[in-house]
Scaffold this active site. Sequence first.
Site, PDB file in Angstrom:
ATOM      1  N   CYS A   1      22.634  -2.735  86.093  1.00  0.00           N
ATOM      2  CA  CYS A   1      21.632  -3.227  85.309  1.00  0.00           C
ATOM      3  C   CYS A   1      22.016  -4.766  85.031  1.00  0.00           C
ATOM      4  O   CYS A   1      23.045  -5.002  84.340  1.00  0.00           O
ATOM      5  CB  CYS A   1      21.287  -2.669  83.898  1.00  0.00           C
TER       6      CYS A   1
ATOM      7  N   CYS B   1      21.667  -5.879  81.359  1.00  0.00           N
ATOM      8  CA  CYS B   1      22.678  -5.184  80.474  1.00  0.00           C
ATOM      9  C   CYS B   1      23.835  -5.806  80.551  1.00  0.00           C
ATOM     10  O   CYS B   1      24.517  -6.199  79.549  1.00  0.00           O
ATOM     11  CB  CYS B   1      22.616  -3.989  80.582  1.00  0.00           C
ATOM     12  N   ASP B   2      24.384  -6.027  81.674  1.00  0.00           N
ATOM     13  CA  ASP B   2      25.876  -6.222  82.187  1.00  0.00           C
ATOM     14  C   ASP B   2      26.216  -7.555  82.638  1.00  0.00           C
ATOM     15  O   ASP B   2      27.350  -7.902  82.783  1.00  0.00           O
ATOM     16  CB  ASP B   2      26.612  -5.114  82.867  1.00  0.00           C
TER      17      ASP B   2
END
Length: 234
Positions: free
Chosen positions: A139, A142-143
């Site tokens: 993701c 997300c990261d």
Amino acid sequence: MMETKSAAPYDMLIVGGGPGGYTAALYAARAGLRALVLERRAAGGQMALTQWIDNCPGFDAGIGGLQLGEKMRQGAERFGAETVFAEVQSLQLRDKNKCARTSAGDFWAKTAVIATGADPRTLGLPDEARWLGRGVHYCAACDGRFYKDKTVCVIGGGNSAAEDALLLSKLCKTVYLVHRRDTLRAEQVYQTALEQAQNVSLCLSHEATGLSGGSSLTGVLMKNTQSTEETQLT
């Protein structure tokens, strides 16, 4: 024909212990219903695989995905929801009382909520799981921030890969987009944006064949699908 119990012990079965599942359990339990969450891995579902989450309201310093999943579980169980960690093997939903057959036995309820979410599509490379959270992520939103001003590699040629590459191009020094075919499958609007991005390099007709590194991932091994020549991105 599966036997239907005359009195189901639960009001609601919830298949999946991610954010959606535990939100359903929380509201059901607060309404006075006896709710059971069935989760095969850990509280949080796929979110639990995320090393660090910075975009969840209420956590100004961020929080680990596994820790956030546990907080969701504890919040629902505070009102009486229950959790069983087991794999659901089949569901019977036609009769008045619903049944989930799991690796921990059969569970019955008056209603069922399916909140199974999704699993990331892995590359199937040797030792891929070893690098999870240490260079391999599924993701970008997300990261991606962990790789600010660094070099990253996105593997894929569809809309999702193009979107992730464009997102990372705003954070990272260099983005390599690796695709096994000689043309991308992404819509033209994404392809145009990729061509205009100064720090995105397209590696067409290439496929990832391996990963390398020490304590963290440092390289992606690639093979040219037309010439079979092997190279490494670092």
